[in-house]
Scaffold this motif. Structure first.
Motif, mmCIF file in Angstrom:
data_model
loop_
_atom_site.group_PDB
_atom_site.id
_atom_site.type_symbol
_atom_site.label_atom_id
_atom_site.label_comp_id
_atom_site.label_asym_id
_atom_site.label_seq_id
_atom_site.Cartn_x
_atom_site.Cartn_y
_atom_site.Cartn_z
ATOM 1 N N TRP A 132 -18.083 -6.260 -23.420
ATOM 2 C CA TRP A 132 -17.219 -6.148 -22.240
ATOM 3 C C TRP A 132 -16.625 -4.738 -22.140
ATOM 4 C CZ3 TRP A 132 -14.331 -11.302 -23.618
ATOM 5 C CH2 TRP A 132 -15.191 -12.381 -23.362
ATOM 6 N N SER A 135 -17.701 -2.246 -18.947
ATOM 7 C CA SER A 135 -16.602 -2.182 -17.985
ATOM 8 C C SER A 135 -16.436 -0.753 -17.474
ATOM 9 C CB SER A 135 -15.300 -2.659 -18.637
ATOM 10 O OG SER A 135 -14.217 -2.467 -17.757
ATOM 11 N N GLU A 136 -16.253 -0.612 -16.176
ATOM 12 C CA GLU A 136 -16.059 0.707 -15.576
ATOM 13 C C GLU A 136 -14.580 1.044 -15.409
ATOM 14 O OE1 GLU A 136 -18.238 0.863 -11.962
ATOM 15 O OE2 GLU A 136 -20.194 0.603 -12.927
ATOM 16 N N SER A 137 -13.725 0.070 -15.646
ATOM 17 C CA SER A 137 -12.277 0.297 -15.511
ATOM 18 C C SER A 137 -11.703 0.766 -16.846
ATOM 19 C CB SER A 137 -11.587 -0.996 -15.074
ATOM 20 O OG SER A 137 -10.187 -0.887 -15.213
ATOM 21 N N ARG A 138 -11.132 1.948 -16.855
ATOM 22 C CA ARG A 138 -10.560 2.480 -18.088
ATOM 23 C C ARG A 138 -9.401 1.600 -18.576
ATOM 24 N NH1 ARG A 138 -10.961 6.984 -21.007
ATOM 25 N NH2 ARG A 138 -9.178 7.638 -22.262
ATOM 26 N N ALA A 139 -8.590 1.104 -17.641
ATOM 27 C CA ALA A 139 -7.471 0.244 -18.028
ATOM 28 C C ALA A 139 -7.973 -1.031 -18.686
ATOM 29 C CB ALA A 139 -6.634 -0.092 -16.796
ATOM 30 N N LYS A 140 -9.054 -1.604 -18.159
ATOM 31 C CA LYS A 140 -9.618 -2.819 -18.744
ATOM 32 C C LYS A 140 -10.201 -2.533 -20.123
ATOM 33 C CE LYS A 140 -12.876 -6.578 -17.805
ATOM 34 N NZ LYS A 140 -13.893 -7.104 -16.839
ATOM 35 N N ARG A 141 -10.877 -1.404 -20.243
ATOM 36 C CA ARG A 141 -11.449 -1.030 -21.540
ATOM 37 C C ARG A 141 -10.346 -0.841 -22.571
ATOM 38 N NH1 ARG A 141 -13.739 3.746 -21.678
ATOM 39 N NH2 ARG A 141 -15.267 3.247 -23.296
ATOM 40 N N ASN A 142 -9.266 -0.196 -22.191
ATOM 41 C CA ASN A 142 -8.143 -0.001 -23.106
ATOM 42 C C ASN A 142 -7.533 -1.340 -23.515
ATOM 43 O OD1 ASN A 142 -8.424 2.771 -23.008
ATOM 44 N ND2 ASN A 142 -6.868 3.055 -21.433
ATOM 45 N N TYR A 186 -16.238 1.746 -27.859
ATOM 46 C CA TYR A 186 -15.253 2.229 -26.880
ATOM 47 C C TYR A 186 -15.406 3.737 -26.659
ATOM 48 C CZ TYR A 186 -10.693 3.661 -25.044
ATOM 49 O OH TYR A 186 -9.687 4.225 -24.297
#
Length: 495
Positions: free
Chosen positions: A84, A88-95, A156
């Protein structure tokens, strides 16, 4: 027949009094069964993955019972989270996903390893009266937790793409040679080997044999003998022993912990080589180090590099000024000490090494500024002096690492410095002559140059394959003659 079946069933089930170890009798049958089954699947990458994973999970079950479920749970969580994170292209989601992975992994580790420690602190501070949970520490949890974290963090960071098949990740995490006591293996080093065709060279066989022999000898003959027949008596109650005995016990423990841990690591690496996988070395003659910085490049290399890459450098490393560098060193070593166990002694041990590393960095800066030419003779003297100083600094710190309490550690130091009583040497030697000679053998072998090991490995390559069985059988017979009556649990099994 019923009795035999009962004994067989009992042998196959987990026994908390007799966990499987590389130097246990049951492991020989386990490994023989693995090699036999391997002959049927060695040409199939998927077959190898399933075989090794199932055998590894059974090996872990034999070591710690139903805690094997924690390895499977950890693999499920981080396999999915890493994918995931990567897609994921969303940095906030990755964090958020990375944070969740870190919390889950460290949460499990803290629950089992540190809950009672913090309960004790709260009780000591009179912030409550909580009953300790007295949780059993799952074997290997500190090692596979760090492997999980490094995998997720590297994904990550986009250092590599996560695996597509869950069994590949479970295989990586549970691979039995390194599961219980390391080395801490990075996924980037291990996973690419999974789909490679099975190919074991004569060098792999000879190197593996050498490492297995050396590991067994260090663990069973040197470490266990010195510990059972001398070291444990002194550290159990140092007040009953004069300073001479205490000092020799410290020297003995330095060899015990090295031969115990490096011996097990050698066996793990050797066994992996025999079945087609290469695990990075974990020790490089650490007592030959001429500085504490060099020592930590040679001692428990997989942990040292992990702490550097995932803690020291993210904290800022040496990029934010000298003062911050020293603080980062201290924090890294304090956490490294805490990783070893929920005990103030380990934290103090880590703190001393942090101070020593900071002082050593300062020394190297001072020498670099001087830039004075030195003669070869002075360089040799300096090298020998550095080795002796570093060894005794490490031994001093080992006292706090081994002692069951600060009180015992200070008693040990009191006896060494204020009640040495060198006149007892004759009686001491008469009582412990064999132990002293085994200690001397351990140190002599430790200081043998690396090229001697290389020549030994090359020599084994020229031997016929049947001779390997003869050598191993002879070694096992010799070990049976000298091993202790009760198996000595590896020291790092408790971490």
């Amino acid at each position: 027949m019923n009795i035999d079946l009962h004994k067989l069933t009992a042998a196959l089930l987990y026994n908390p009094q007799d966990p499987i170890l590389f130097n246990s009798g049951f492991f020989l049958y386990f490994f023989a069964a693995l090699l036999l089954c391997y002959q049927f699947v060695h040409r199939s990458p998927r077959g190898r993955v399933w075989l090794f994973t199932l055998f590894s999970l059974y090996f872990f079950y034999k070591a710690c019972g139903y805690y094997v479920g924690l390895v499977i749970l950890a693999a499920i969580v981080d396999f999915n989270l890493s994918r995931w994170i990567y897609y994921s292209e969303s940095r906030a989601k990755r964090n958020a996903l990375l944070t969740f992975s870190i919390v889950v992994n460290l949460g499990l580790l803290f629950y089992f390893k540190y809950t009672d420690f913090f309960i004790g602190i709260l009780n000591d501070l009179e912030l409550g009266h909580f009953r300790p949970l007295k949780l059993l520490l799952p074997i290997g949890i500190s090692f596979y937790t760090f492997e999980n974290l490094s995998y997720t963090i590297d994904v990550y960071r986009r250092h590599f793409k996560p695996v597509d098949r869950f069994m590949d990740y479970l295989f990586f995490l549970s691979f039995f040679p390194k599961l219980m006591m390391g080395p801490i293996v990075r996924a980037a080093d291990f996973i690419p080997q999974i789909d490679k065709p099975y190919h074991v060279t004569s060098e792999d066989i000879s190197k593996g044999l050498y490492l297995i022999i050396a590991g067994l000898f260090k663990k069973v003959v040197i470490s266990d003998y010195i510990y059972v027949n001398f070291v444990q008596y002194v550290f159990d109650d140092p007040s009953k022993h004069v300073g001479l005995e205490c000092l020799m016990a410290v020297y003995g423990y330095a060899m015990v912990i090295y031969c115990d841990f490096s011996g097990y690591s050698d066996m793990a690496i050797g066994i992996a080589r025999w079945i087609g996988f290469k695990i990075p070395p974990n020790f490089d003659s650490p007592y030959q180090s001429s500085s504490i910085t060099e020592f930590w490049r040679r001692w428990h290399i997989s942990l040292s590099s992990w702490l550097k890459d995932y803690l020291y450098i993210p904290l800022g490393g040496n990029r934010k000024g000298k003062t911050r560098q020293y603080i980062n060193l201290m924090l890294t070593m304090l956490i490294g000490g805490f990783w070893h166990g929920a005990n103030w002694n380990f934290i103090f041990w880590g703190g001393m090494h942090g101070l020593a590393l900071a002082a050593d960095k300062k020394r190297m800066e001072w020498e670099k500024r001087r830039q004075r030419p030195v003669s070869p003779a002075w360089r040799t003297v300096k090298k020998i002096g550095g080795i002796l100083f570093t060894f005794h600094l490490v031994c001093f710190c080992w006292i706090f690492f081994k002692a069951s309490s600060f009180s015992d550690a200070w008693t040990m130091l009191h006896q060494i410095f204020l009640n040495f009583d060198g006149g007892t040497w004759s009686a001491f030697y008469a009582g412990y002559s064999t132990v002293l000679w085994v200690m001397l053998l351990g140190y002599v072998l430790h200081f043998i140059p690396a090229r001697t090991e290389e020549r030994a490995v090359r020599g084994l390559q020229w031997l016929p394959s049947w001779s390997y069985v003869f050598i191993l059988t002879g070694l096992i017979w010799a070990i049976i003659q000298v091993k202790t009556a009760q198996p000595v649990m590896p020291i790092y099994l408790q971490f």
